[in-house]
Design a protein around this motif. Structure first.
Motif, PDB file in Angstrom:
ATOM      1  N   VAL A 113      -7.047  -1.356  -2.078  1.00 22.77           N
ATOM      2  CA  VAL A 113      -6.034  -2.578  -1.462  1.00 22.77           C
ATOM      3  C   VAL A 113      -6.306  -3.338  -1.553  1.00 22.77           C
ATOM      4  O   VAL A 113      -8.013  -4.173  -1.450  1.00 22.77           O
ATOM      5  CB  VAL A 113      -6.186  -2.814   0.178  1.00 22.77           C
ATOM      6  CG1 VAL A 113      -6.228  -3.981   0.716  1.00 22.77           C
ATOM      7  CG2 VAL A 113      -5.613  -1.413   0.968  1.00 22.77           C
ATOM      8  N   GLY A 114      -5.992  -4.939  -1.912  1.00 22.25           N
ATOM      9  CA  GLY A 114      -6.035  -6.076  -2.606  1.00 22.25           C
ATOM     10  C   GLY A 114      -5.876  -7.093  -1.494  1.00 22.25           C
ATOM     11  O   GLY A 114      -4.812  -6.663  -0.500  1.00 22.25           O
ATOM     12  N   PHE A 115      -6.998  -8.407  -0.908  1.00 23.36           N
ATOM     13  CA  PHE A 115      -6.289  -8.854   0.137  1.00 23.36           C
ATOM     14  C   PHE A 115      -6.569 -10.004  -0.351  1.00 23.36           C
ATOM     15  O   PHE A 115      -7.954 -10.577  -0.707  1.00 23.36           O
ATOM     16  CB  PHE A 115      -7.051  -8.022   1.047  1.00 23.36           C
ATOM     17  CG  PHE A 115      -8.471  -8.721   1.465  1.00 23.36           C
ATOM     18  CD1 PHE A 115      -9.230  -9.304   2.599  1.00 23.36           C
ATOM     19  CD2 PHE A 115      -8.757  -7.162   0.895  1.00 23.36           C
ATOM     20  CE1 PHE A 115     -10.811  -9.362   1.929  1.00 23.36           C
ATOM     21  CE2 PHE A 115     -10.243  -7.683   0.677  1.00 23.36           C
ATOM     22  CZ  PHE A 115     -10.828  -7.987   1.558  1.00 23.36           C
ATOM     23  N   GLN A 116      -5.986 -11.496   0.347  1.00 20.91           N
ATOM     24  CA  GLN A 116      -6.306 -12.628  -0.386  1.00 20.91           C
ATOM     25  C   GLN A 116      -5.515 -13.866   0.879  1.00 20.91           C
ATOM     26  O   GLN A 116      -4.889 -13.351   1.641  1.00 20.91           O
ATOM     27  CB  GLN A 116      -5.432 -13.408  -1.618  1.00 20.91           C
ATOM     28  CG  GLN A 116      -3.918 -13.146  -1.439  1.00 20.91           C
ATOM     29  CD  GLN A 116      -3.692 -13.397  -2.873  1.00 20.91           C
ATOM     30  OE1 GLN A 116      -3.811 -12.952  -3.976  1.00 20.91           O
ATOM     31  NE2 GLN A 116      -2.607 -14.215  -3.025  1.00 20.91           N
ATOM     32  N   ALA A 117      -6.258 -14.804   0.872  1.00 17.20           N
ATOM     33  CA  ALA A 117      -5.713 -15.698   1.453  1.00 17.20           C
ATOM     34  C   ALA A 117      -5.850 -17.067   0.916  1.00 17.20           C
ATOM     35  O   ALA A 117      -6.467 -17.476  -0.383  1.00 17.20           O
ATOM     36  CB  ALA A 117      -6.411 -16.055   3.265  1.00 17.20           C
ATOM     37  N   THR A 118      -5.200 -18.030   1.071  1.00 13.94           N
ATOM     38  CA  THR A 118      -4.836 -19.548   1.209  1.00 13.94           C
ATOM     39  C   THR A 118      -5.317 -20.475   2.052  1.00 13.94           C
ATOM     40  O   THR A 118      -4.886 -19.873   3.336  1.00 13.94           O
ATOM     41  CB  THR A 118      -3.638 -19.868   0.159  1.00 13.94           C
ATOM     42  OG1 THR A 118      -2.528 -20.013   1.119  1.00 13.94           O
ATOM     43  CG2 THR A 118      -3.185 -19.113  -1.045  1.00 13.94           C
ATOM     44  N   TYR A 119      -6.147 -21.614   1.107  1.00 16.98           N
ATOM     45  CA  TYR A 119      -6.796 -22.189   2.496  1.00 16.98           C
ATOM     46  C   TYR A 119      -6.585 -23.350   1.830  1.00 16.98           C
ATOM     47  O   TYR A 119      -6.260 -23.748   1.045  1.00 16.98           O
ATOM     48  CB  TYR A 119      -8.143 -22.451   2.609  1.00 16.98           C
ATOM     49  CG  TYR A 119      -8.718 -20.818   3.390  1.00 16.98           C
ATOM     50  CD1 TYR A 119      -9.777 -20.924   4.435  1.00 16.98           C
ATOM     51  CD2 TYR A 119      -9.138 -19.895   2.176  1.00 16.98           C
ATOM     52  CE1 TYR A 119      -9.614 -19.500   4.667  1.00 16.98           C
ATOM     53  CE2 TYR A 119      -9.403 -18.634   2.446  1.00 16.98           C
ATOM     54  CZ  TYR A 119      -9.791 -18.620   4.360  1.00 16.98           C
ATOM     55  OH  TYR A 119      -9.753 -17.205   4.348  1.00 16.98           O
ATOM     56  N   SER A 120      -6.403 -25.075   3.076  1.00 16.86           N
ATOM     57  CA  SER A 120      -5.880 -26.068   2.866  1.00 16.86           C
ATOM     58  C   SER A 120      -6.612 -27.060   4.162  1.00 16.86           C
ATOM     59  O   SER A 120      -6.195 -26.483   5.258  1.00 16.86           O
ATOM     60  CB  SER A 120      -3.904 -26.397   2.523  1.00 16.86           C
ATOM     61  OG  SER A 120      -3.876 -25.251   1.549  1.00 16.86           O
ATOM     62  N   TRP A 121      -7.643 -28.023   3.677  1.00 16.48           N
ATOM     63  CA  TRP A 121      -7.536 -28.956   4.184  1.00 16.48           C
ATOM     64  C   TRP A 121      -7.164 -30.063   4.108  1.00 16.48           C
ATOM     65  O   TRP A 121      -7.569 -30.872   3.311  1.00 16.48           O
ATOM     66  CB  TRP A 121      -9.510 -28.787   4.725  1.00 16.48           C
ATOM     67  CG  TRP A 121      -9.920 -29.003   3.671  1.00 16.48           C
ATOM     68  CD1 TRP A 121     -10.748 -30.292   3.145  1.00 16.48           C
ATOM     69  CD2 TRP A 121     -10.196 -27.718   2.824  1.00 16.48           C
ATOM     70  NE1 TRP A 121     -11.552 -29.046   1.891  1.00 16.48           N
ATOM     71  CE2 TRP A 121     -11.347 -28.299   1.752  1.00 16.48           C
ATOM     72  CE3 TRP A 121      -9.915 -26.290   2.894  1.00 16.48           C
ATOM     73  CZ2 TRP A 121     -11.558 -27.627   0.516  1.00 16.48           C
ATOM     74  CZ3 TRP A 121     -10.507 -25.658   1.535  1.00 16.48           C
ATOM     75  CH2 TRP A 121     -11.126 -25.976   0.662  1.00 16.48           C
TER      76      TRP A 121
END
Length: 142
Positions: A113-121
Protein backbone atom coordinates in the motif's frame (compact mmCIF):
# COMPACT_ATOMS: atom_id res chain seq x y z
CA UNK A 1 -5.60 30.15 21.04
CA UNK A 2 -2.54 28.34 19.75
CA UNK A 3 -1.65 24.77 20.60
CA UNK A 4 1.64 23.44 21.84
CA UNK A 5 2.42 20.33 19.83
CA UNK A 6 4.51 17.48 21.06
CA UNK A 7 5.37 14.78 18.56
CA UNK A 8 7.09 11.48 18.93
CA UNK A 9 8.63 9.67 16.02
CA UNK A 10 7.12 6.25 15.62
CA UNK A 11 9.06 3.05 15.10
CA UNK A 12 8.15 0.63 12.30
CA UNK A 13 4.74 -0.03 13.85
CA UNK A 14 3.06 1.03 17.05
CA UNK A 15 0.24 -1.19 18.25
CA UNK A 16 -2.74 0.55 19.78
CA UNK A 17 -5.67 -1.34 21.29
CA UNK A 18 -9.06 -0.86 19.63
CA UNK A 19 -12.60 -1.12 21.02
CA UNK A 20 -12.64 -4.76 19.87
CA UNK A 21 -10.71 -6.60 22.59
CA UNK A 22 -8.78 -8.65 20.04
CA UNK A 23 -8.20 -5.96 17.42
CA UNK A 24 -4.94 -4.10 17.06
CA UNK A 25 -4.44 -0.93 15.05
CA UNK A 26 -0.94 -0.89 13.56
CA UNK A 27 0.48 2.54 12.72
CA UNK A 28 3.11 2.83 9.99
CA UNK A 29 4.99 6.14 9.53
CA UNK A 30 5.72 7.92 6.24
CA UNK A 31 9.17 7.44 4.68
CA UNK A 32 10.80 10.22 6.68
CA UNK A 33 9.01 9.49 9.98
CA UNK A 34 5.53 10.12 11.33
CA UNK A 35 6.06 13.86 11.91
CA UNK A 36 8.47 16.32 10.26
CA UNK A 37 8.90 20.06 10.33
CA UNK A 38 10.66 22.81 12.11
CA UNK A 39 9.61 24.63 15.22
CA UNK A 40 6.73 26.38 13.42
CA UNK A 41 4.74 23.93 11.27
CA UNK A 42 4.51 20.22 12.13
CA UNK A 43 3.36 17.83 9.34
CA UNK A 44 2.41 14.23 10.20
CA UNK A 45 1.42 11.18 8.13
CA UNK A 46 0.85 7.52 8.89
CA UNK A 47 -1.02 4.49 7.58
CA UNK A 48 -3.35 2.82 10.10
CA UNK A 49 -4.14 -0.87 9.62
CA UNK A 50 -6.82 -2.79 11.57
CA UNK A 51 -5.63 -6.41 11.50
CA UNK A 52 -8.92 -7.91 12.77
CA UNK A 53 -11.29 -6.15 10.38
CA UNK A 54 -8.60 -6.17 7.64
CA UNK A 55 -8.96 -2.55 6.56
CA UNK A 56 -6.69 0.48 6.36
CA UNK A 57 -6.56 4.23 5.80
CA UNK A 58 -3.99 6.99 5.68
CA UNK A 59 -4.22 9.70 8.34
CA UNK A 60 -2.55 13.11 8.11
CA UNK A 61 -2.42 16.17 10.34
CA UNK A 62 -0.70 19.55 10.29
CA UNK A 63 -0.19 21.86 13.28
CA UNK A 64 0.78 25.51 13.60
CA UNK A 65 2.96 25.12 16.68
CA UNK A 66 2.65 27.69 19.48
CA UNK A 67 5.49 30.20 19.40
CA UNK A 68 5.92 29.86 15.65
CA UNK A 69 5.10 32.20 12.79
CA UNK A 70 1.29 32.15 13.29
CA UNK A 71 0.07 30.41 10.15
CA UNK A 72 -3.15 29.03 8.71
CA UNK A 73 -2.79 25.35 7.79
CA UNK A 74 -4.47 22.87 5.45
CA UNK A 75 -4.24 19.25 4.35
CA UNK A 76 -5.05 19.37 0.62
CA UNK A 77 -5.66 15.63 0.17
CA UNK A 78 -4.89 12.22 1.62
CA UNK A 79 -4.87 9.07 -0.49
CA UNK A 80 -3.99 5.38 -0.48
CA UNK A 81 -3.12 3.15 -3.42
CA UNK A 82 -4.75 0.76 -4.09
CA UNK A 83 -7.44 1.90 -4.85
CA UNK A 84 -5.78 5.23 -5.54
CA UNK A 85 -8.66 7.56 -4.78
CA UNK A 86 -8.15 10.89 -3.08
CA UNK A 87 -10.49 12.96 -0.96
CA UNK A 88 -10.02 16.74 -1.41
CA UNK A 89 -10.03 19.12 1.54
CA UNK A 90 -10.57 22.79 0.72
CA UNK A 91 -10.79 24.35 4.18
CA UNK A 92 -8.01 26.37 5.84
CA UNK A 93 -7.74 26.01 9.64
CA UNK A 94 -6.39 28.41 12.25
CA UNK A 95 -4.21 25.98 14.23
CA UNK A 96 -4.64 22.32 13.27
CA UNK A 97 -6.09 20.28 10.41
CA UNK A 98 -6.67 16.50 10.50
CA UNK A 99 -7.77 14.55 7.46
CA UNK A 100 -8.00 10.86 6.50
CA UNK A 101 -8.29 8.87 3.31
CA UNK A 102 -11.25 6.61 2.69
CA UNK A 103 -11.34 3.37 4.68
CA UNK A 104 -10.28 0.51 2.39
CA UNK A 105 -10.59 -3.29 2.76
CA UNK A 106 -7.66 -5.64 2.27
CA UNK A 107 -7.90 -7.39 -1.07
CA UNK A 108 -5.29 -10.10 -1.43
CA UNK A 109 -2.38 -11.13 0.77
CA UNK A 110 0.08 -9.52 1.19
CA UNK A 111 -0.77 -6.07 -0.10
CA UNK A 112 1.73 -3.28 -0.85
CA UNK A 113 0.00 0.00 0.00
CA UNK A 114 1.23 3.46 -0.93
CA UNK A 115 -0.07 6.48 0.97
CA UNK A 116 0.43 10.21 0.62
CA UNK A 117 -0.79 13.62 1.76
CA UNK A 118 -0.40 17.19 0.51
CA UNK A 119 0.14 20.00 3.02
CA UNK A 120 -0.14 23.77 2.75
CA UNK A 121 0.49 26.62 5.16
CA UNK A 122 0.20 30.40 4.90
CA UNK A 123 1.99 32.80 7.26
CA UNK A 124 -0.59 35.37 8.39
CA UNK A 125 1.77 38.33 8.76
CA UNK A 126 3.48 38.02 5.35
CA UNK A 127 1.17 35.90 3.21
CA UNK A 128 4.12 33.59 2.40
CA UNK A 129 3.01 30.04 1.57
CA UNK A 130 4.61 26.63 1.87
CA UNK A 131 3.61 23.30 0.36
CA UNK A 132 4.78 19.72 0.79
CA UNK A 133 3.90 16.24 -0.48
CA UNK A 134 4.75 13.39 1.90
CA UNK A 135 4.38 9.68 1.21
CA UNK A 136 5.15 6.16 2.36
CA UNK A 137 4.69 2.50 1.46
CA UNK A 138 4.08 -0.54 3.61
CA UNK A 139 3.17 -4.19 3.12
CA UNK A 140 0.07 -5.14 5.12
CA UNK A 141 -2.85 -7.62 5.03
CA UNK A 142 -0.60 -10.59 5.72
Amino acid sequence: MRLLAVAALAGPAIMIGSPNAHATIHRYPARDGTCVGGPEILRCLELRYDDVNRRYRAWAWIIDVAGGADARVKIGSVSVSPPGGSLPNLDWQEVRDDFASSLEPCIGRPLLVGFQATYSWRIKATGAEGHQLRSGTVTICQ
